[in-house]
Enzyme design. Structure first.
Site, short mmCIF file in Angstrom:
data_model
loop_
_atom_site.label_atom_id
_atom_site.label_comp_id
_atom_site.label_asym_id
_atom_site.label_seq_id
_atom_site.Cartn_x
_atom_site.Cartn_y
_atom_site.Cartn_z
N SER A 181 -5.25 2.89 9.02
CA SER A 181 -5.94 2.08 10.16
C SER A 181 -6.33 0.70 9.76
O SER A 181 -5.79 0.07 8.86
CB SER A 181 -6.91 2.85 10.84
OG SER A 181 -7.83 2.45 11.72
N LYS A 188 -3.64 -0.79 16.41
CA LYS A 188 -4.59 -0.09 15.61
C LYS A 188 -5.24 1.15 16.41
O LYS A 188 -5.69 2.06 16.06
CB LYS A 188 -5.06 -0.88 14.71
CG LYS A 188 -4.35 -1.37 13.72
CD LYS A 188 -3.45 -0.31 12.99
CE LYS A 188 -2.55 -1.12 11.66
NZ LYS A 188 -1.91 0.31 11.08
N ASP A 226 14.71 3.29 9.90
CA ASP A 226 13.89 2.35 10.63
C ASP A 226 12.94 3.38 11.55
O ASP A 226 13.84 3.95 12.32
CB ASP A 226 14.52 1.52 11.36
CG ASP A 226 13.81 0.43 12.25
OD1 ASP A 226 12.72 0.91 12.42
OD2 ASP A 226 14.20 -0.67 12.70
N ILE A 247 0.85 -0.97 -0.16
CA ILE A 247 -0.02 -0.14 0.06
C ILE A 247 0.77 1.21 -0.09
O ILE A 247 0.66 2.35 -0.57
CB ILE A 247 -1.03 -0.06 1.10
CG1 ILE A 247 -1.78 -1.26 1.12
CG2 ILE A 247 -1.89 1.24 1.36
CD1 ILE A 247 -2.66 -1.44 2.24
N TYR A 255 -1.73 -6.40 17.37
CA TYR A 255 -2.07 -5.65 16.13
C TYR A 255 -3.42 -4.79 16.45
O TYR A 255 -3.41 -3.43 16.07
CB TYR A 255 -2.35 -6.49 14.71
CG TYR A 255 -2.65 -5.85 13.57
CD1 TYR A 255 -1.67 -5.22 12.95
CD2 TYR A 255 -4.07 -5.80 12.99
CE1 TYR A 255 -2.00 -4.54 11.68
CE2 TYR A 255 -4.12 -5.07 12.09
CZ TYR A 255 -3.23 -4.32 11.27
OH TYR A 255 -3.47 -3.75 9.96
#
Length: 282
Positions: A155, A173, A75, A30, A169
């Site tokens: 998101s 988020k 990083d 993405i 995870y």
């Protein structure tokens, strides 16, 4: 009773449409699609990722398409390197109008929370949350100094929907959503807006590695994600600062129509749903 409309933040200056952008996690998936799409739309784009070779190839691809991109390999969990990299990119671009926090990771195994590997939990939270904080600390002061800007967090439904697995995870988020909401309130008087953009389920190395997506045939088109982020960059979705939108379900046109009709104050925010008008939490 219907909730009142309003942003929940102090009104301030409206930032101009973005001319420049910084995208993290830019070397693939993405993030790469966003760099190409933003550059195709005329923005000068700074690309950040750990893979220097992939970034070089990305810059070449942008140039071949007639756009402009610069890149720095770093990083984002290294705060000093992040600040130095953002300063260098901002100097080359002439400032950063749009920050897209796209870098992220998920646990390798989909297990219940009590079976989670704590080292992996720390790694997910470090990248997805602390890395985003580092980018905000590095990029937003420049936005404030120039009179405004916009921040987009990539998101996920995991930010607001419970699941029996991938607790790190989901926690990351949800934390990112809260960071965005806080930034939307704190930044509004300075013209700084923040948005939670879920990409839906795009076919990437990460989603292909997840057991929950095994056999999936319906994927979100990356172009839909690019379209939402471009609409944010152009100032078309400013009413959604502090709120959540999802590619593949929402479109710029549908969101503009919702904003024109008047958004309830708590719509698309990270919130506790009241059980009724007599709920003492109200």
């Amino acid at each position: 009773m219907p909730e009142p409309t309003g942003s929940g933040s102090t009104a301030g200056p409206v930032p101009a449409p973005a001319r420049t952008a910084l995208v993290t996690g830019a070397s693939r998936g993405i993030g790469r699609a966003l760099v190409l799409g933003l550059a195709d739309a005329g923005l000068a784009v700074g690309a950040v990722a750990r893979d220097a070779l992939a970034l070089d190839e990305l810059v070449d691809d942008v140039t071949d398409r007639g756009g402009r991109a610069v890149a720095t390999a770093l990083d984002v969990t290294d705060d000093a390197a992040t600040h130095a990299g953002v300063r260098a990119l901002a100097a080359e671009l002439g400032g950063i109008d749009l920050l897209v926090n796209c870098a992220g990771r998920i646990e390798a195994q989909e297990v219940a929370p009590w079976e989670a590997d704590l080292d992996e939990v720390r790694a997910v939270l470090e990248l997805n949350v602390v890395g985003a904080f580092s980018l905000v600390r590095a990029a937003v002061p420049g936005m404030v100094a120039r009179g405004g800007g916009r921040v987009v967090d990539l998101s996920s439904g995991a930010a607001h929907r419970d699941s029996g697995v991938n607790a790190a995870y989901g926690a990351s988020k949800a934390a990112l959503f809260r960071l965005g909401g806080t930034l939307a309130v704190a930044g509004a008087p300075h013209g700084v807006l923040a948005f939670e953009v879920s990409p839906g389920v795009v076919r990437t190395d990460m989603t292909l590695s997840m057991a929950s997506h095994e056999g999936r045939t319906a994927w979100t088109d990356p172009a839909d994600v690019v379209a939402l982020v471009l609409a944010v960059a152009r100032g078309e979705l400013d009413a959604f600062s502090g709120r959540y939108v999802r590619a593949g379900v929402d479109t710029p046109a549908s969101l503009r129509a919702l904003a024109a009709a008047g958004l309830p104050a708590r719509a698309r925010r990270l919130d506790v749903v009241r059980y009724g008008g007599d709920d003492p939490l109200g």
